[in-house]
Design an enzyme around this catalytic site. Structure first.
Site, short mmCIF file in Angstrom:
data_model
loop_
_atom_site.label_atom_id
_atom_site.label_comp_id
_atom_site.label_asym_id
_atom_site.label_seq_id
_atom_site.Cartn_x
_atom_site.Cartn_y
_atom_site.Cartn_z
N THR A 154 0.83 -1.20 0.00
CA THR A 154 0.00 0.00 0.00
C THR A 154 0.87 1.25 0.00
OG1 THR A 154 -1.58 -1.18 1.36
CG2 THR A 154 -1.72 1.23 1.42
N ASP A 185 -6.85 -3.77 5.18
CA ASP A 185 -6.85 -2.75 6.23
C ASP A 185 -6.88 -1.33 5.70
OD1 ASP A 185 -4.15 -3.56 5.27
OD2 ASP A 185 -3.56 -1.79 6.42
N GLY A 206 1.07 -3.90 4.65
CA GLY A 206 1.34 -5.30 4.95
C GLY A 206 0.07 -6.12 4.78
N1 GLY Z 1 -2.42 -3.73 3.33
C1 GLY Z 1 -3.15 -3.83 2.14
C2 GLY Z 1 -4.03 -5.00 2.08
O1 GLY Z 1 -3.89 -5.94 2.83
O2 GLY Z 1 -4.90 -4.99 1.24
#
Ligand code: GLY
Length: 296
Positions: A154, A185, A206
């Site tokens: 991300t 998330d 992550g």
């Molecule tokens: N951290 C981005 C996702 O898990 O979609």
């Protein structure tokens, strides 16, 4: 007041440089996030964010993005949105113009269309070829949907402007080969991002499925509220969650958090060795900071 902008991963460096120029010229923290996110979303070489994001299991590019304003505590997010290349911009419009905080799927797409954004093909030819290849492999090995998902880089951003206002935000295509409708998330307040002018801000990157178990960004901000330095807050938040998940006996996903306090002091922590972030401040030109694992 001194300004500051931090952003996850080396690929955010060109955008970080643009955002730094804008902050230096006096733009707001939210505007700095817009410039940085737009730069990463439009970069065809970044296959985890925006245009050229890697598709889900069905070959569709579904995007998540969010923005939070640390002065007003307003936030806006879109999740599993297809067909729009600038999800962060649309999240900002949600923050400013929609009663709900989070719009997903067709609701987010209808909102984007109403706001005048043009639909765009996000799937590149090379990603489509790779998707077909992976899909054939999965089908022939009889692997269940979503079980072979990978990659989750991300772009997360925290900025402080010359007025002392802060903002935090994210943009991602989430896990490659994810199950259709899977949301990580990044568009979830507290997990992927959180900011409060009174304290500071944090963003995570992550494996979303693990990050959201600990509301990682909120936890880092709350530790700063209790008086921890950004470095101690980032390290404690990541290590506490990692240790808790490790007790369950299953591998813990990669996770990292970057955070900054309201004075522009910034830091990061990760449970793996491949994380780096970009940072620029009024006193220091944009630079990449590598992060040694604090646990894991
Ligand atoms: N951290 C981005 C996702 O898990 O979609």
């Amino acid at each position: 007041m001194d300004w500051m902008v931090i952003s996850t991963w080396v690929f955010s460096f060109p955008g970080n440089r643009l955002a730094a120029q804008k902050l230096k010229a006096g733009c707001s923290a939210v505007e700095a996030l817009q410039v940085l996110a737009a730069s990463v979303e439009a970069d065809p070489d970044v296959d985890n964010v925006g245009y050229a994001g890697f598709p889900n299991c069905e070959g569709e590019v579904e995007l998540d993005a969010a923005c939070m304003d640390g002065k007003t505590m307003k936030l806006g997010a879109v999740a599993a949105m297809k067909g729009y290349a600038n999800p962060f911009e649309i999240a900002v419009r949600v923050m400013r113009e929609s009663p709900p905080n989070l719009l997903m799927g067709i609701g987010a797409e209808e909102f984007a269309a109403r706001m005048g954004y043009a639909e765009t093909e996000l799937l590149t030819e090379s990603n489509q070829k790779e998707w077909m290849h992976r899909r054939q492999e999965l089908d022939s090995a009889n692997i269940r949907q979503g079980e072979a998902a990978f990659g989750h880089d991300t772009v997360g951003i925290v900025a402080l402007d010359v007025n002392g206002d802060m903002a935090a935000g994210t943009s991602t295509s989430g896990l490659a080969m994810k199950m259709r409708g899977r949301v990580g998330d990044s568009p979830l307040a507290g997990s992927g991002f959180y900011v409060d002018n009174d304290v500071g801000g944090a963003v995570a990157t992550g494996l979303g499925e693990d990050i959201m178990k600990g509301c990682l960004s909120f936890h880092a901000v709350e530790l700063m509220r209790q008086g921890l330095s950004p470095q101690d807050a980032a390290t404690s938040a990541v290590c506490r969650l990692h240790a808790r998940l490790e007790r369950m006996g299953k591998p813990v996903g990669n996770m990292a958090v970057i955070c900054a306090d309201r004075f522009g002091c910034h830091a990061a922590a990760a449970n793996h060795g491949s994380f780096a972030y970009a940072a620029a401040t009024a006193g220091l030109e944009p630079a990449i900071h590598t992060v040694d694992p604090c646990c894991g």
